[in-house]
Design a protein around this motif. Structure first.
Motif, mmCIF file in Angstrom:
data_model
loop_
_atom_site.group_PDB
_atom_site.id
_atom_site.type_symbol
_atom_site.label_atom_id
_atom_site.label_comp_id
_atom_site.label_asym_id
_atom_site.label_seq_id
_atom_site.Cartn_x
_atom_site.Cartn_y
_atom_site.Cartn_z
ATOM 1 N N ALA A 115 0.776 -1.201 0.104
ATOM 2 C CA ALA A 115 -0.098 -0.044 0.110
ATOM 3 C C ALA A 115 0.923 1.236 -0.012
ATOM 4 O O ALA A 115 0.543 2.193 -0.570
ATOM 5 N N ARG B 1 0.543 4.258 -2.932
ATOM 6 C CA ARG B 1 0.511 5.775 -2.695
ATOM 7 C C ARG B 1 1.675 6.700 -3.136
ATOM 8 O O ARG B 1 1.357 7.578 -3.939
ATOM 9 N N GLU C 97 0.996 6.858 -6.903
ATOM 10 C CA GLU C 97 -0.140 7.493 -7.389
ATOM 11 C C GLU C 97 0.205 9.070 -7.363
ATOM 12 O O GLU C 97 -0.112 9.846 -8.277
ATOM 13 N N ARG D 290 -4.610 6.367 -10.462
ATOM 14 C CA ARG D 290 -5.338 5.889 -9.057
ATOM 15 C C ARG D 290 -5.094 4.341 -8.813
ATOM 16 O O ARG D 290 -4.991 3.740 -10.150
ATOM 17 N N THR D 291 -5.007 3.728 -7.624
ATOM 18 C CA THR D 291 -4.651 2.539 -7.199
ATOM 19 C C THR D 291 -5.477 2.007 -6.440
ATOM 20 O O THR D 291 -6.085 2.633 -5.386
ATOM 21 N N SER D 292 -5.782 0.589 -6.478
ATOM 22 C CA SER D 292 -6.757 0.177 -5.233
ATOM 23 C C SER D 292 -6.071 -1.184 -5.031
ATOM 24 O O SER D 292 -5.341 -1.891 -5.807
ATOM 25 N N LYS E 6 -5.507 3.743 -14.240
ATOM 26 C CA LYS E 6 -6.071 3.073 -12.932
ATOM 27 C C LYS E 6 -5.584 1.638 -12.716
ATOM 28 O O LYS E 6 -5.203 1.112 -13.844
ATOM 29 N N ARG F 201 -5.558 -1.899 -10.502
ATOM 30 C CA ARG F 201 -6.183 -2.700 -9.571
ATOM 31 C C ARG F 201 -5.300 -3.880 -9.265
ATOM 32 O O ARG F 201 -4.779 -4.625 -9.862
ATOM 33 N N ASP G 65 -4.536 -7.316 -6.720
ATOM 34 C CA ASP G 65 -5.405 -8.306 -5.605
ATOM 35 C C ASP G 65 -4.203 -9.188 -5.163
ATOM 36 O O ASP G 65 -3.572 -9.790 -6.069
#
Length: 535
Positions: A409, A413, A416, A422-424, A461, A463, A465
């Motif tokens: 994480a 950040r 970004e 943007r990241t998730s 973007k 993502r 997991d």
């Protein structure tokens, strides 16, 4: 009992068999008053002398090995005595006919198939002369003579085949002993190319397959030899149910537990007929398959077991070489750390002091910019100090587990901010940990992947997991960019590395992590699937 037979030399067995056969023949003639039919005194004397001669030979060969000339002379005497005894005891219908079979047996042990050919031709010729010169009165005697003639021919063929098999096996093991050495076509795998080519030629099988698992990694390695070349690959180790493979021959070295082969291996590689031997070592375990288009029989079992030992040793040596390379790299990093500490860090410290002095004499707007620059320099100093400490081995927490979610994480950040994207992130289960070295390698991989996605794919973007599977982290990173130029669809780990697809830096980092990397490219974006081993 078996050990005693294995310790007896061929000439000793021939000599002992000759003596036993002569003794029982003399007892048989003595017990049957109707034998011999011609010149009884001569037959008794000749057979008695032959018993003494055979006994002397048996005693002599226990201490001395007969030379080739002596062995040939003894064989000639045997055939001559046998011929005379058969002539004196009813000719072609004589009960001493079995002596001729002994002659074939001794020729096989002494001179292999070449001796069998010469002996068979000679005794068939002699038996034919005895049949032509004999006075055969009844139809029963004619039948017996014909059957015995056919028996001699068939026995000669069988002994010829047996001798050829013996010589073939000797040649196989002699060839197998001269294992070749050669470099591997892929540094990630042991050098099996030359070994496979040599084994294929020696065993006369068109296809070879070795499947093994490293005890320290969640991978299954595959090396397959077919059409004269070796292909290497890695795949995820599956806990497929095991069953005894049908239509396959098992190695005699394998226990009943080892005889259980993963049905997935057999099905995935189309193995129907094979000879199998276990491959094992301190760092790995697996199987060697000698694959054929039909049943290969049992005679390749010892050969497969020997080859499996050699291949297992090569895999173990490759593992040890990798450990030595890693140790050398650590030593190199340690020297580099000293150089960084003595030069670059000192220079950065001096730059920081100069910026601090410069900050006092400028206006407020410029002072703020200088402060930001000085902060960036200080941050890089801290990162370099951490690198130096780890390279020197002073980081006691190096082997400690690290929270995956927190570390990744933090990297996302920073990405970004740096790349305006943007990241998730989703991590399962919560509190997932891995070694610090693995987490740091994974963080560097993600930073490189995001940077590449923005620069080359125009992604905005991302993502990520992360999930835990057995002994591994399963990671999937997806973006909304344009994918890989000119490529569409799923790209396997093997294709990515063999064709050098995608980012070279990502391939290197995946290799450093010991990971399996699959890609899926489309106009809607790029998906990276990574399986990273964890301890």
């Amino acid at each position: 009992m078996g050990n005693w037979f294995r310790s007896v030399r061929p000439w000793q067995m021939v000599a002992a068999s000759r003596f036993a056969l002569a003794v029982f023949a003399l007892l048989a003639i003595y017990a049957d008053p109707s034998q011999p039919a011609r010149s009884s005194a001569l037959a008794y004397y000749l057979l008695g002398a032959y018993v003494v001669y055979a006994g002397a030979l048996a005693l002599t060969t226990m201490r001395v090995s007969p030379g080739p000339v002596v062995a040939l002379a003894v064989h000639a005497i045997d055939i001559a005595v046998f011929s005379v005894l058969i002539y004196l005891t009813e000719g072609p219908t004589s009960p001493l006919f079995v002596f001729l079979t002994f002659a074939l047996f001794s020729a096989t042990l002494r001179w292999s198939w070449r001796g069998v050919i010469a002996t068979a031709i000679l005794i068939v010729f002699i038996y034919g002369l005895l049949a032509m010169t004999a006075d055969i009165d009844t139809g029963e005697d004619v039948t017996r003579t014909i059957v015995r003639s056919a028996y001699l021919i068939v026995a000669g063929i069988l002994f010829l085949y047996f001798g050829a098999i013996l010589e073939r096996e000797r040649m196989r093991y002699a060839q197998l002993a001269s294992w070749p050495d050669g470099p591997s076509t892929d540094e990630r795998f042991p050098a099996l190319d030359q070994i496979f080519a040599h084994l294929s030629k020696t065993a006369n099988v068109p296809r070879l397959l070795v499947v093994w698992e490293d005890h320290y990694e969640p991978h299954r390695y595959v090396a397959e030899f077919v059409d004269g070349s070796t292909r290497y690959s890695m795949e995820a180790a599956a806990d497929a149910e095991t069953a005894v493979a049908q239509d396959s021959t098992r190695s005699g070295a394998a226990s009943s537990a080892q005889n259980e082969i993963s049905t997935r291996i057999l099905n995935d590689h189309g193995i129907r007929h094979s000879v199998v031997a276990p491959v094992g070592g301190a760092s790995h375990s697996g199987w060697l398959f000698l694959v054929g288009d039909h049943d290969l029989g049992d005679d390749l079992m010892p050969l497969a077991a020997i080859a499996a030992l050699r291949i297992g040793a090569e895999i173990e040596h490759h593992h040890l070489r990798q450990q030595l390379v890693k140790a050398a790299m650590r030593e190199g990093r340690s020297r580099l750390a000293r150089d960084i500490h003595d030069s670059l860090l000192q220079s950065l410290a001096a730059i920081g002091l100069q910026l601090k002095a410069l900050e006092r004499g400028v206006a407020t707007p410029e002072r703020r910019q200088i402060a930001e620059i000085r902060g960036s320099v200080a941050e890089q100093q801290n990162l370099l100090r951490q690198l130096v400490s780890e390279a020197r081995g002073n980081d006691r927490g190096r082997a400690a587990d690290t929270l995956v979610e927190a570390a990744v994480a933090d990297v996302l950040r920073k990405m970004e901010t740096q790349w305006n994207c943007r990241t998730s992130l989703a991590v399962s289960p919560g509190g997932l940990v891995a070694s610090r070295e693995t987490v740091e390698g994974l963080s560097l991989f993600m930073a490189e992947a995001v940077a590449n996605g923005v620069r080359h794919g125009g992604a905005t973007k991302f993502r990520l997991d992360v999930a835990e599977s057995e002994k591994a982290l399963s990671i999937r990173l997806r973006d909304n960019g344009s994918g890989l130029p000119g490529l569409s669809g799923s790209l396997s780990h093997k294709r990515v590395f063999e064709a050098r697809l995608g980012s070279a830096s990502l391939r290197r980092r995946a290799r450093d992590l010991g990971a399996i990397m699959h890609l899926h490219s489309s106009p809607e974006g790029l998906e990276i699937d990574l399986k990273v081993p964890i301890e």
